[in-house]
Write a protein that holds these residues in place. Structure first.
Motif, mmCIF file in Angstrom:
data_model
loop_
_atom_site.group_PDB
_atom_site.id
_atom_site.type_symbol
_atom_site.label_atom_id
_atom_site.label_comp_id
_atom_site.label_asym_id
_atom_site.label_seq_id
_atom_site.Cartn_x
_atom_site.Cartn_y
_atom_site.Cartn_z
ATOM 1 N N GLN A 41 -1.511 -7.291 -0.761
ATOM 2 C CA GLN A 41 -1.744 -6.119 0.075
ATOM 3 C C GLN A 41 -2.397 -4.992 -0.719
ATOM 4 O O GLN A 41 -3.285 -4.298 -0.209
ATOM 5 C CB GLN A 41 -0.431 -5.681 0.710
ATOM 6 N N THR A 42 -1.988 -4.825 -1.975
ATOM 7 C CA THR A 42 -2.594 -3.793 -2.817
ATOM 8 C C THR A 42 -4.071 -4.072 -3.040
ATOM 9 O O THR A 42 -4.928 -3.187 -2.894
ATOM 10 C CB THR A 42 -1.874 -3.722 -4.179
ATOM 11 N N HIS A 43 -4.395 -5.309 -3.372
ATOM 12 C CA HIS A 43 -5.796 -5.586 -3.675
ATOM 13 C C HIS A 43 -6.665 -5.640 -2.429
ATOM 14 O O HIS A 43 -7.848 -5.294 -2.478
ATOM 15 C CB HIS A 43 -5.941 -6.870 -4.477
ATOM 16 N N ALA A 44 -6.087 -6.049 -1.318
ATOM 17 C CA ALA A 44 -6.857 -5.988 -0.064
ATOM 18 C C ALA A 44 -7.283 -4.555 0.215
ATOM 19 O O ALA A 44 -8.407 -4.293 0.656
ATOM 20 C CB ALA A 44 -6.026 -6.538 1.089
ATOM 21 N N ALA A 45 -6.378 -3.610 -0.062
ATOM 22 C CA ALA A 45 -6.708 -2.195 0.118
ATOM 23 C C ALA A 45 -7.788 -1.756 -0.863
ATOM 24 O O ALA A 45 -8.684 -0.971 -0.523
ATOM 25 C CB ALA A 45 -5.459 -1.337 -0.041
ATOM 26 N N GLU A 46 -7.732 -2.262 -2.095
ATOM 27 C CA GLU A 46 -8.762 -1.935 -3.085
ATOM 28 C C GLU A 46 -10.140 -2.416 -2.622
ATOM 29 O O GLU A 46 -11.140 -1.707 -2.762
ATOM 30 C CB GLU A 46 -8.416 -2.583 -4.431
ATOM 31 N N VAL A 47 -10.188 -3.615 -2.085
ATOM 32 C CA VAL A 47 -11.466 -4.158 -1.636
ATOM 33 C C VAL A 47 -11.998 -3.380 -0.433
ATOM 34 O O VAL A 47 -13.192 -3.139 -0.319
ATOM 35 C CB VAL A 47 -11.336 -5.657 -1.307
ATOM 36 N N SER A 48 -11.099 -2.981 0.455
ATOM 37 C CA SER A 48 -11.531 -2.168 1.591
ATOM 38 C C SER A 48 -12.133 -0.855 1.114
ATOM 39 O O SER A 48 -13.142 -0.386 1.658
ATOM 40 C CB SER A 48 -10.344 -1.898 2.526
ATOM 41 N N ASP A 49 -11.542 -0.270 0.084
ATOM 42 C CA ASP A 49 -12.073 0.970 -0.479
ATOM 43 C C ASP A 49 -13.463 0.743 -1.049
ATOM 44 O O ASP A 49 -14.379 1.542 -0.841
ATOM 45 C CB ASP A 49 -11.123 1.481 -1.562
ATOM 46 N N MET A 50 -13.658 -0.374 -1.729
ATOM 47 C CA MET A 50 -14.981 -0.675 -2.276
ATOM 48 C C MET A 50 -15.998 -0.952 -1.188
ATOM 49 O O MET A 50 -17.161 -0.572 -1.314
ATOM 50 C CB MET A 50 -14.892 -1.861 -3.221
ATOM 51 N N SER A 51 -15.574 -1.632 -0.139
ATOM 52 C CA SER A 51 -16.524 -1.908 0.940
ATOM 53 C C SER A 51 -16.943 -0.622 1.639
ATOM 54 O O SER A 51 -18.052 -0.530 2.173
ATOM 55 C CB SER A 51 -15.927 -2.889 1.951
#
Length: 199
Positions: A176-186
């Protein structure tokens, strides 16, 4: 047309969050170890700031370099970063993991996303962490626990849906943490990477 792949005992694709992955062994490989150490806090000060400025050049993106990444991988990731504003991404946190949807109306961007996902599935199946210079520490942690994660991927004409689950609550938090990180990058592109690495 839809293609569904169910991958057991894997961890991490773009849908779940791996987006820091790419470049091949090349003439840059000699500087890989030094740059990777700087990213992971083994060096600091003014030289680190200078190196980060080099790593995050928006055109060449040398910070996408990893220990064994390929030309195709880096090309996909560069496309994703440079055209991040054309990416649509949705994440739903599940009790035991995540469900994500990543897509683009731009055929070239969409192809890069699908290619990236398939290559990451292979990497995770083999436990081959690319150790990219700008890679999130969360991704390193996910590679360490890849056997605790089950991944289901559906590739459609519009994008990629990924469901990743685990019976381990700590792994669920990582997903869940990294999914949020990727959303931020996208959403923000390389600016999100700059911000994370400056913390």
């Amino acid at each position: 047309m839809r293609k569904t792949l169910i991958i057991g005992a894997l961890a991490f694709v773009l849908g779940g969050g791996a987006v820091f992955i790419y470049l091949k062994h090349s003439a840059h490989s000699n500087s890989y170890a030094t740059m990777h150490e700087m990213h992971h806090g083994k060096s600091g000060g003014a030289s680190q700031g200078m190196m980060q400025g080099h790593m995050h050049d928006e055109m060449t993106m040398p910070g996408l370099q990893g220990k064994d990444t390929t030309e195709t991988e880096v090309a996909d990731l560069r496309k994703i970063f440079q055209q991040h504003m054309e990416i649509e991404r949705r994440v739903t946190n599940l009790p035991d993991g995540i469900s994500t949807f990543t897509a683009s109306e731009n055929p070239e961007v969409r192809a890069a996303i699908v290619s990236h996902v398939s290559m990451m599935v292979t990497r995770l199946a083999e436990g081959k962490n690319p150790e990219v210079i700008i890679q999130s520490p969360t991704l390193d942690a996910l590679f360490d626990v890849h056997e605790d994660i089950e991944t289901e991927i559906e590739v459609t004409d519009t994008g990629v849906t990924v469901i990743q689950t685990s019976s381990n609550p700590e792994v669920v938090k990582l997903l869940q943490t990294h999914a949020a990180e990727v959303s931020d990058m996208s959403e923000r592109g390389m600016a999100a990477v700059h911000e994370r690495m400056s913390q």
